[in-house]
Design a protein around this motif. Structure first.
Motif, mmCIF file in Angstrom:
data_model
loop_
_atom_site.group_PDB
_atom_site.id
_atom_site.type_symbol
_atom_site.label_atom_id
_atom_site.label_comp_id
_atom_site.label_asym_id
_atom_site.label_seq_id
_atom_site.Cartn_x
_atom_site.Cartn_y
_atom_site.Cartn_z
ATOM 1 N N GLN A 11 0.948 -1.168 -0.041
ATOM 2 C CA GLN A 11 -0.019 0.122 0.132
ATOM 3 C C GLN A 11 0.899 1.191 0.038
ATOM 4 O O GLN A 11 1.836 1.307 0.718
ATOM 5 N N LEU A 12 0.433 2.211 -0.887
ATOM 6 C CA LEU A 12 1.422 3.430 -0.993
ATOM 7 C C LEU A 12 0.795 4.533 0.095
ATOM 8 O O LEU A 12 -0.565 4.532 0.315
ATOM 9 N N GLU A 14 1.323 7.752 -0.817
ATOM 10 C CA GLU A 14 0.940 9.069 -1.639
ATOM 11 C C GLU A 14 0.991 8.411 -3.108
ATOM 12 O O GLU A 14 1.803 7.413 -3.421
ATOM 13 N N ASP A 15 0.381 9.066 -4.024
ATOM 14 C CA ASP A 15 0.468 8.749 -5.429
ATOM 15 C C ASP A 15 1.453 9.597 -6.269
ATOM 16 O O ASP A 15 1.127 10.669 -6.581
ATOM 17 N N MET A 20 5.861 5.393 -5.953
ATOM 18 C CA MET A 20 5.325 4.134 -6.605
ATOM 19 C C MET A 20 6.604 3.395 -6.743
ATOM 20 O O MET A 20 6.577 2.035 -6.631
ATOM 21 N N THR A 50 -4.837 0.067 -7.935
ATOM 22 C CA THR A 50 -6.204 0.471 -7.758
ATOM 23 C C THR A 50 -6.215 1.696 -8.530
ATOM 24 O O THR A 50 -5.482 2.473 -8.917
ATOM 25 N N ASP A 52 -6.967 4.807 -7.823
ATOM 26 C CA ASP A 52 -6.236 5.958 -7.325
ATOM 27 C C ASP A 52 -4.825 6.167 -7.506
ATOM 28 O O ASP A 52 -4.457 7.240 -6.997
ATOM 29 N N LEU A 53 -4.208 5.290 -8.247
ATOM 30 C CA LEU A 53 -2.722 5.343 -8.522
ATOM 31 C C LEU A 53 -2.657 5.472 -9.870
ATOM 32 O O LEU A 53 -2.846 4.508 -10.735
ATOM 33 N N PRO A 85 -7.669 1.456 -0.182
ATOM 34 C CA PRO A 85 -6.841 2.429 -1.202
ATOM 35 C C PRO A 85 -5.416 2.208 -1.672
ATOM 36 O O PRO A 85 -4.903 1.586 -0.735
ATOM 37 N N ARG A 86 -4.993 2.721 -2.573
ATOM 38 C CA ARG A 86 -3.436 2.902 -3.165
ATOM 39 C C ARG A 86 -2.688 1.693 -2.772
ATOM 40 O O ARG A 86 -1.798 1.610 -2.322
#
Length: 130
Positions: A11-12, A14-15, A20, A50, A52-53, A85-86
């Motif tokens: 899981q990240l 932030e994008d 990444m 996902t 959102d990335l 998310p992420r």
């Protein structure tokens, strides 16, 4: 030598392209270390992310690690209500002498909650789950 599938997820926070690349590189390197693999053992890797990335392709991080002649593909993860998310996931097909039951699947950061039954999760200094 057998063909085995190895799974992983991370899981990240932030994008961003840098984040990444760092998180995917960490995940791929952990898969390799946990299973005694090197780049030549990989047949292919499918990455999903996902929706959102959007800052970077997950496969780019693997290319930076030397996966220049391993087929890599990126796809969009299903959008299921309430899912994390992420998240970037991978499924790698590898050649290995490991029995299926001995393959270690890697789930890092918040993605460790996805498959505690499958993953061999460990604590890292500072209390963060990896």
């Amino acid at each position: 030598m057998s063909v085995r599938a190895v799974r992983g997820a991370t899981q990240l926070d932030e994008d961003t392209p840098e984040h990444m690349r760092a998180r995917v590189a960490e995940m791929v390197q952990e898969v390799m270390a946990a299973n005694g693999l090197d780049v030549d053992d990989f047949i292919s890797i499918l990455f999903t992310a996902t929706s959102d990335l959007v800052a970077e392709f997950p496969a780019y991080a693997a290319r930076q690690l030397g996966f220049s002649d391993v087929p890599l593909m990126c796809a969009r993860e299903l959008e299921v209500a309430g899912s994390l998310p992420r998240v970037v996931r991978l499924m790698a097909h590898v050649e290995t002498d490991l029995a299926r039951a001995d393959v270690t699947h890697i789930y890092l950061h918040g993605a460790a909650a996805l498959r505690r039954d499958l993953a061999k999760v460990r604590e890292v200094p500072g209390g963060e789950t990896r």
